[in-house]
Design an enzyme around this catalytic site. Sequence first.
Site, PDB file in Angstrom:
ATOM      1  N   ARG A  46      -0.422  -5.708   6.040  1.00  0.00           N
ATOM      2  CA  ARG A  46      -1.279  -6.758   6.268  1.00  0.00           C
ATOM      3  C   ARG A  46      -1.564  -7.815   5.386  1.00  0.00           C
ATOM      4  O   ARG A  46      -1.079  -7.423   4.068  1.00  0.00           O
ATOM      5  CB  ARG A  46      -2.552  -6.138   7.024  1.00  0.00           C
ATOM      6  CG  ARG A  46      -3.255  -5.422   6.061  1.00  0.00           C
ATOM      7  CD  ARG A  46      -4.909  -5.631   5.858  1.00  0.00           C
ATOM      8  NE  ARG A  46      -5.241  -6.823   5.454  1.00  0.00           N
ATOM      9  CZ  ARG A  46      -5.461  -7.149   4.435  1.00  0.00           C
ATOM     10  NH1 ARG A  46      -4.815  -6.425   3.128  1.00  0.00           N
ATOM     11  NH2 ARG A  46      -5.652  -8.465   3.999  1.00  0.00           N
ATOM     12  N   GLY A  47      -2.032  -8.917   5.607  1.00  0.00           N
ATOM     13  CA  GLY A  47      -2.281  -9.957   4.616  1.00  0.00           C
ATOM     14  C   GLY A  47      -0.855 -10.876   4.873  1.00  0.00           C
ATOM     15  O   GLY A  47       0.048 -10.271   4.996  1.00  0.00           O
ATOM     16  N   ASP A 237      -4.092 -17.827   6.300  1.00  0.00           N
ATOM     17  CA  ASP A 237      -3.102 -17.310   7.104  1.00  0.00           C
ATOM     18  C   ASP A 237      -2.205 -18.280   7.947  1.00  0.00           C
ATOM     19  O   ASP A 237      -1.025 -18.024   8.115  1.00  0.00           O
ATOM     20  CB  ASP A 237      -3.622 -16.299   8.347  1.00  0.00           C
ATOM     21  CG  ASP A 237      -4.107 -14.991   7.930  1.00  0.00           C
ATOM     22  OD1 ASP A 237      -5.229 -14.806   7.254  1.00  0.00           O
ATOM     23  OD2 ASP A 237      -3.196 -13.932   7.701  1.00  0.00           O
ATOM     24  N   ASN A 247      -8.183 -18.212   8.679  1.00  0.00           N
ATOM     25  CA  ASN A 247      -8.147 -17.245   7.809  1.00  0.00           C
ATOM     26  C   ASN A 247      -9.180 -16.018   8.548  1.00  0.00           C
ATOM     27  O   ASN A 247      -9.535 -16.140   9.641  1.00  0.00           O
ATOM     28  CB  ASN A 247      -8.859 -17.529   6.471  1.00  0.00           C
ATOM     29  CG  ASN A 247      -8.578 -16.172   5.636  1.00  0.00           C
ATOM     30  OD1 ASN A 247      -7.629 -15.716   5.368  1.00  0.00           O
ATOM     31  ND2 ASN A 247      -9.628 -15.923   5.010  1.00  0.00           N
ATOM     32  N   LYS A 248      -8.926 -15.057   8.010  1.00  0.00           N
ATOM     33  CA  LYS A 248     -10.046 -13.626   8.566  1.00  0.00           C
ATOM     34  C   LYS A 248     -11.269 -14.292   9.397  1.00  0.00           C
ATOM     35  O   LYS A 248     -11.920 -15.086   8.651  1.00  0.00           O
ATOM     36  CB  LYS A 248     -10.113 -12.694   7.649  1.00  0.00           C
ATOM     37  CG  LYS A 248     -11.015 -11.489   8.013  1.00  0.00           C
ATOM     38  CD  LYS A 248     -10.196 -10.983   9.309  1.00  0.00           C
ATOM     39  CE  LYS A 248      -9.006 -10.595   9.205  1.00  0.00           C
ATOM     40  NZ  LYS A 248      -8.360 -10.211  10.636  1.00  0.00           N
TER      41      LYS A 248
END
Length: 355
Positions: A46-47, A237, A247-248
Amino acid sequence: MENVRLSEDGTKVVILDQTQLPGTEVYLDLENAEDMYEAIRRLQVRGAPAIGIFAGYAIYCLARKHSDCDYQTFYRKFMEYKEYLNSSRPTAVNLSWALKRMQKVVEEQKNRPVEEIVCFLKEESMAIQEEDIQMCRAISEYGLRLVKDGDGILTHCNAGPLATSRYGTALGPILLGTERGMQFHVYADETRPLLQGARLTSYELQKAGVDVTLICDNMASMVMKNGWVQACFVGCDRVAANGDVANKIGTSGVAILANYYGIPFYVLGPTSTIDLSCRTGEEIQIELRDPEEIKKMFYERPMAPEEVRCYNPSFDVTDHSLIAGIVTEYGICRAPYEKSLKDVMEKRAKGERCV
Ligand code: MRU
């Protein structure tokens, strides 16, 4: 720790299973398309940048199984794998970026024997990872200019070495500065519901000897109000042409708080995360995930009524007006982002070297 690599014989992708951290360090050998797809979907890898690196190696391993086919058959199989892997998660653009880059190799080398094309694919997949290491290093250097010794830095989710290949993006300046003898006080948001901040960021920073304090997401306002935070560093992202950033989930809340308290909010990411085809954040597809992640995951017993409705978006979009700078390997983009992002993308297109 190596989070993604090609196996010695080049037939498998080896990943550190991030779902088992910090308790257990387990490496998985992935050989078939279904396991690779699941590894991305389940966040074993992930990432955004790490997903791109993984995708490059994955499609190489899958393509080499068909090196004895004629070009047409090989191309058809390659495209099937590409579409399949690309459908595993929608938000991080690095996934489609890496797969498109691999596709370009297959198309540009079409007059060569398939076996040779496969060798080019291997080189390209390794180049994606090599470049990521250089990019993270350059981002870390630029990011370090934004803080000073002794600063408090708040981060959300995990944008460290586990999410890239080395240094990371948001954690890069912190790790580089620490190597140079600087001291930072980092506040790591735990990052509900999958706890990347608690499980991964605090783990990586502690291992590197950084002074890190873990906080629940709803404590960010308090530590900012206390004057303990001089800058916020987060990863990304997908960055739209106008500077809106996906992003998250929870990132936009941090940005709003930071603006309220007058703390600069910085986004750090490689140019592979910039998607100029998305004009604004409105066009970024947000991944919706299983409600069970909110109700049950990481708890010994369910923490919500079985039938309760849940809404579980995995990312949110931070408005560009809240962002003090977007740190790329080519430098720090400032508003107006339409221009500064276009400029760095032109540098990349010209093949200019980053620092
Ligand atoms: O769902 P995840 O854990 O893949 O989400 C990751 C993030 O949002 C990171 O902050 C982002 O990918 C940047 S990683 C350098």
